[in-house]
Design a protein around this motif. Sequence first.
Motif, PDB file in Angstrom:
ATOM      1  N   ALA A 102     -21.486  -4.809  -7.989  1.00 55.84           N
ATOM      2  CA  ALA A 102     -20.918  -3.641  -7.309  1.00 55.84           C
ATOM      3  C   ALA A 102     -19.481  -3.931  -6.854  1.00 55.84           C
ATOM      4  O   ALA A 102     -18.612  -3.068  -6.931  1.00 55.84           O
ATOM      5  CB  ALA A 102     -21.785  -3.247  -6.123  1.00 55.84           C
ATOM      6  N   ARG A 103     -19.208  -5.158  -6.420  1.00 54.22           N
ATOM      7  CA  ARG A 103     -17.846  -5.520  -6.010  1.00 54.22           C
ATOM      8  C   ARG A 103     -16.895  -5.562  -7.199  1.00 54.22           C
ATOM      9  O   ARG A 103     -15.710  -5.275  -7.061  1.00 54.22           O
ATOM     10  CB  ARG A 103     -17.839  -6.855  -5.286  1.00 54.22           C
ATOM     11  CG  ARG A 103     -18.442  -6.745  -3.921  1.00 54.22           C
ATOM     12  CD  ARG A 103     -18.381  -8.035  -3.161  1.00 54.22           C
ATOM     13  NE  ARG A 103     -19.041  -7.813  -1.886  1.00 54.22           N
ATOM     14  CZ  ARG A 103     -18.705  -8.419  -0.791  1.00 54.22           C
ATOM     15  NH1 ARG A 103     -17.742  -9.297  -0.794  1.00 54.22           N
ATOM     16  NH2 ARG A 103     -19.337  -8.151   0.327  1.00 54.22           N
ATOM     17  N   LEU A 104     -17.409  -5.906  -8.361  1.00 63.28           N
ATOM     18  CA  LEU A 104     -16.572  -5.976  -9.556  1.00 63.28           C
ATOM     19  C   LEU A 104     -16.029  -4.604  -9.945  1.00 63.28           C
ATOM     20  O   LEU A 104     -14.891  -4.492 -10.398  1.00 63.28           O
ATOM     21  CB  LEU A 104     -17.380  -6.580 -10.715  1.00 63.28           C
ATOM     22  CG  LEU A 104     -16.608  -6.984 -11.952  1.00 63.28           C
ATOM     23  CD1 LEU A 104     -15.567  -8.045 -11.624  1.00 63.28           C
ATOM     24  CD2 LEU A 104     -17.561  -7.529 -13.008  1.00 63.28           C
ATOM     25  N   VAL A 105     -16.803  -3.558  -9.760  1.00 63.81           N
ATOM     26  CA  VAL A 105     -16.352  -2.209 -10.126  1.00 63.81           C
ATOM     27  C   VAL A 105     -15.714  -1.464  -8.945  1.00 63.81           C
ATOM     28  O   VAL A 105     -15.362  -0.300  -9.085  1.00 63.81           O
ATOM     29  CB  VAL A 105     -17.505  -1.359 -10.730  1.00 63.81           C
ATOM     30  CG1 VAL A 105     -17.995  -1.983 -12.021  1.00 63.81           C
ATOM     31  CG2 VAL A 105     -18.630  -1.167  -9.741  1.00 63.81           C
ATOM     32  N   ARG A 106     -15.561  -2.150  -7.809  1.00 56.79           N
ATOM     33  CA  ARG A 106     -14.919  -1.553  -6.635  1.00 56.79           C
ATOM     34  C   ARG A 106     -13.801  -2.459  -6.114  1.00 56.79           C
ATOM     35  O   ARG A 106     -13.881  -2.998  -5.009  1.00 56.79           O
ATOM     36  CB  ARG A 106     -15.937  -1.338  -5.520  1.00 56.79           C
ATOM     37  CG  ARG A 106     -16.974  -0.311  -5.851  1.00 56.79           C
ATOM     38  CD  ARG A 106     -17.917  -0.156  -4.699  1.00 56.79           C
ATOM     39  NE  ARG A 106     -18.948   0.802  -5.028  1.00 56.79           N
ATOM     40  CZ  ARG A 106     -19.952   1.064  -4.236  1.00 56.79           C
ATOM     41  NH1 ARG A 106     -20.076   0.459  -3.076  1.00 56.79           N
ATOM     42  NH2 ARG A 106     -20.852   1.946  -4.593  1.00 56.79           N
ATOM     43  N   PRO A 107     -12.740  -2.633  -6.883  1.00 57.63           N
ATOM     44  CA  PRO A 107     -11.654  -3.494  -6.402  1.00 57.63           C
ATOM     45  C   PRO A 107     -10.874  -2.818  -5.268  1.00 57.63           C
ATOM     46  O   PRO A 107     -10.914  -1.599  -5.110  1.00 57.63           O
ATOM     47  CB  PRO A 107     -10.772  -3.649  -7.634  1.00 57.63           C
ATOM     48  CG  PRO A 107     -10.967  -2.373  -8.380  1.00 57.63           C
ATOM     49  CD  PRO A 107     -12.430  -2.040  -8.179  1.00 57.63           C
ATOM     50  N   ARG A 108     -10.199  -3.642  -4.507  1.00 56.46           N
ATOM     51  CA  ARG A 108      -9.230  -3.102  -3.557  1.00 56.46           C
ATOM     52  C   ARG A 108      -7.906  -2.940  -4.310  1.00 56.46           C
ATOM     53  O   ARG A 108      -7.697  -3.529  -5.362  1.00 56.46           O
ATOM     54  CB  ARG A 108      -9.030  -4.053  -2.373  1.00 56.46           C
ATOM     55  CG  ARG A 108     -10.260  -4.180  -1.528  1.00 56.46           C
ATOM     56  CD  ARG A 108     -10.004  -4.960  -0.253  1.00 56.46           C
ATOM     57  NE  ARG A 108      -9.544  -6.316  -0.523  1.00 56.46           N
ATOM     58  CZ  ARG A 108      -9.006  -7.112   0.385  1.00 56.46           C
ATOM     59  NH1 ARG A 108      -8.836  -6.700   1.632  1.00 56.46           N
ATOM     60  NH2 ARG A 108      -8.633  -8.344   0.083  1.00 56.46           N
ATOM     61  N   ILE A 109      -7.013  -2.144  -3.761  1.00 58.91           N
ATOM     62  CA  ILE A 109      -5.681  -1.970  -4.340  1.00 58.91           C
ATOM     63  C   ILE A 109      -4.687  -2.654  -3.408  1.00 58.91           C
ATOM     64  O   ILE A 109      -4.768  -2.485  -2.185  1.00 58.91           O
ATOM     65  CB  ILE A 109      -5.341  -0.479  -4.511  1.00 58.91           C
ATOM     66  CG1 ILE A 109      -6.338   0.166  -5.480  1.00 58.91           C
ATOM     67  CG2 ILE A 109      -3.907  -0.311  -5.022  1.00 58.91           C
ATOM     68  CD1 ILE A 109      -6.180   1.666  -5.621  1.00 58.91           C
ATOM     69  N   HIS A 110      -3.791  -3.463  -4.001  1.00 57.24           N
ATOM     70  CA  HIS A 110      -2.793  -4.150  -3.184  1.00 57.24           C
ATOM     71  C   HIS A 110      -1.386  -3.641  -3.507  1.00 57.24           C
ATOM     72  O   HIS A 110      -1.102  -3.224  -4.634  1.00 57.24           O
ATOM     73  CB  HIS A 110      -2.875  -5.669  -3.357  1.00 57.24           C
ATOM     74  CG  HIS A 110      -2.560  -6.161  -4.727  1.00 57.24           C
ATOM     75  ND1 HIS A 110      -3.529  -6.386  -5.682  1.00 57.24           N
ATOM     76  CD2 HIS A 110      -1.380  -6.464  -5.318  1.00 57.24           C
ATOM     77  CE1 HIS A 110      -2.956  -6.818  -6.793  1.00 57.24           C
ATOM     78  NE2 HIS A 110      -1.645  -6.870  -6.597  1.00 57.24           N
ATOM     79  N   PHE A 111      -0.527  -3.669  -2.489  1.00 58.44           N
ATOM     80  CA  PHE A 111       0.896  -3.342  -2.585  1.00 58.44           C
ATOM     81  C   PHE A 111       1.627  -4.421  -1.805  1.00 58.44           C
ATOM     82  O   PHE A 111       1.237  -4.714  -0.678  1.00 58.44           O
ATOM     83  CB  PHE A 111       1.209  -1.990  -1.918  1.00 58.44           C
ATOM     84  CG  PHE A 111       0.394  -0.849  -2.440  1.00 58.44           C
ATOM     85  CD1 PHE A 111       0.821  -0.128  -3.537  1.00 58.44           C
ATOM     86  CD2 PHE A 111      -0.800  -0.493  -1.830  1.00 58.44           C
ATOM     87  CE1 PHE A 111       0.070   0.931  -4.018  1.00 58.44           C
ATOM     88  CE2 PHE A 111      -1.557   0.569  -2.297  1.00 58.44           C
ATOM     89  CZ  PHE A 111      -1.109   1.281  -3.400  1.00 58.44           C
ATOM     90  N   GLY A 112       2.652  -5.008  -2.393  1.00 55.21           N
ATOM     91  CA  GLY A 112       3.332  -6.062  -1.650  1.00 55.21           C
ATOM     92  C   GLY A 112       4.716  -6.364  -2.157  1.00 55.21           C
ATOM     93  O   GLY A 112       5.198  -5.784  -3.139  1.00 55.21           O
ATOM     94  N   THR A 113       5.340  -7.302  -1.467  1.00 54.66           N
ATOM     95  CA  THR A 113       6.670  -7.754  -1.844  1.00 54.66           C
ATOM     96  C   THR A 113       6.832  -9.230  -1.526  1.00 54.66           C
ATOM     97  O   THR A 113       6.257  -9.733  -0.566  1.00 54.66           O
ATOM     98  CB  THR A 113       7.771  -6.936  -1.126  1.00 54.66           C
ATOM     99  OG1 THR A 113       9.050  -7.356  -1.600  1.00 54.66           O
ATOM    100  CG2 THR A 113       7.716  -7.084   0.380  1.00 54.66           C
ATOM    101  N   SER A 114       7.582  -9.891  -2.357  1.00 55.86           N
ATOM    102  CA  SER A 114       8.067 -11.238  -2.120  1.00 55.86           C
ATOM    103  C   SER A 114       9.575 -11.084  -2.010  1.00 55.86           C
ATOM    104  O   SER A 114      10.223 -10.655  -2.966  1.00 55.86           O
ATOM    105  CB  SER A 114       7.682 -12.153  -3.281  1.00 55.86           C
ATOM    106  OG  SER A 114       8.253 -13.423  -3.109  1.00 55.86           O
ATOM    107  N   ILE A 115      10.130 -11.376  -0.855  1.00 55.87           N
ATOM    108  CA  ILE A 115      11.519 -11.040  -0.559  1.00 55.87           C
ATOM    109  C   ILE A 115      12.440 -12.194  -0.925  1.00 55.87           C
ATOM    110  O   ILE A 115      12.320 -13.286  -0.362  1.00 55.87           O
ATOM    111  CB  ILE A 115      11.670 -10.675   0.928  1.00 55.87           C
ATOM    112  CG1 ILE A 115      10.735  -9.518   1.251  1.00 55.87           C
ATOM    113  CG2 ILE A 115      13.115 -10.329   1.252  1.00 55.87           C
ATOM    114  CD1 ILE A 115      10.523  -9.296   2.708  1.00 55.87           C
TER     115      ILE A 115
END
Length: 181
Positions: free
Chosen positions: A68-81
Amino acid sequence: MFKRHAGLIAALAVHGASPAVAAENVLDELRFGASTSVQNRDAREQALPEVTFFVDPFEKRTANDWKARLVRPRIHFGTSIGIDHQPTQIFSGFSWTFDLSERAFVEAGFGGVWHDGPLGKTANGPGLGCRLLFHEYAGIGYKLDTHWNVLAQVSHSSHADLCDGPNGGMTRAGLQIGYKF
């Protein structure tokens, strides 16, 4: 370069730090830390600050097994400055987290990145070929309590020879501290 982005990051961090705002906006976790290049011994980067936001639109936290976790990923947004002429990256994608024990976990992610680094070969770093690259990462972490965690992570960005120019890629390793809402 860092000063230009610092205000934006601080505003986002303060806005995202409120539990009420987090619940309203599906914000699941905020991570901050630093990374450095691990690919070229002669041209070391200084430690670069990183910030990553995670959202959970598929309700991964309600999944009760690994399938169930495999088909429900989280979405990430980020930056390396980038600091002192180092490339800045802005990335997004899907992340999968799996518990190894009550406190230990592993995580992997895949997505895309935009960067402002050199496209052609340079004496100080890799030629990246194009502005949009694939971005993947893997990490191992430890939950300090129900909210705080620490994660050691390695990430790589390259274009997989899908655009013209060199494909030197960027490989970085770092440490991040996370706060789960």
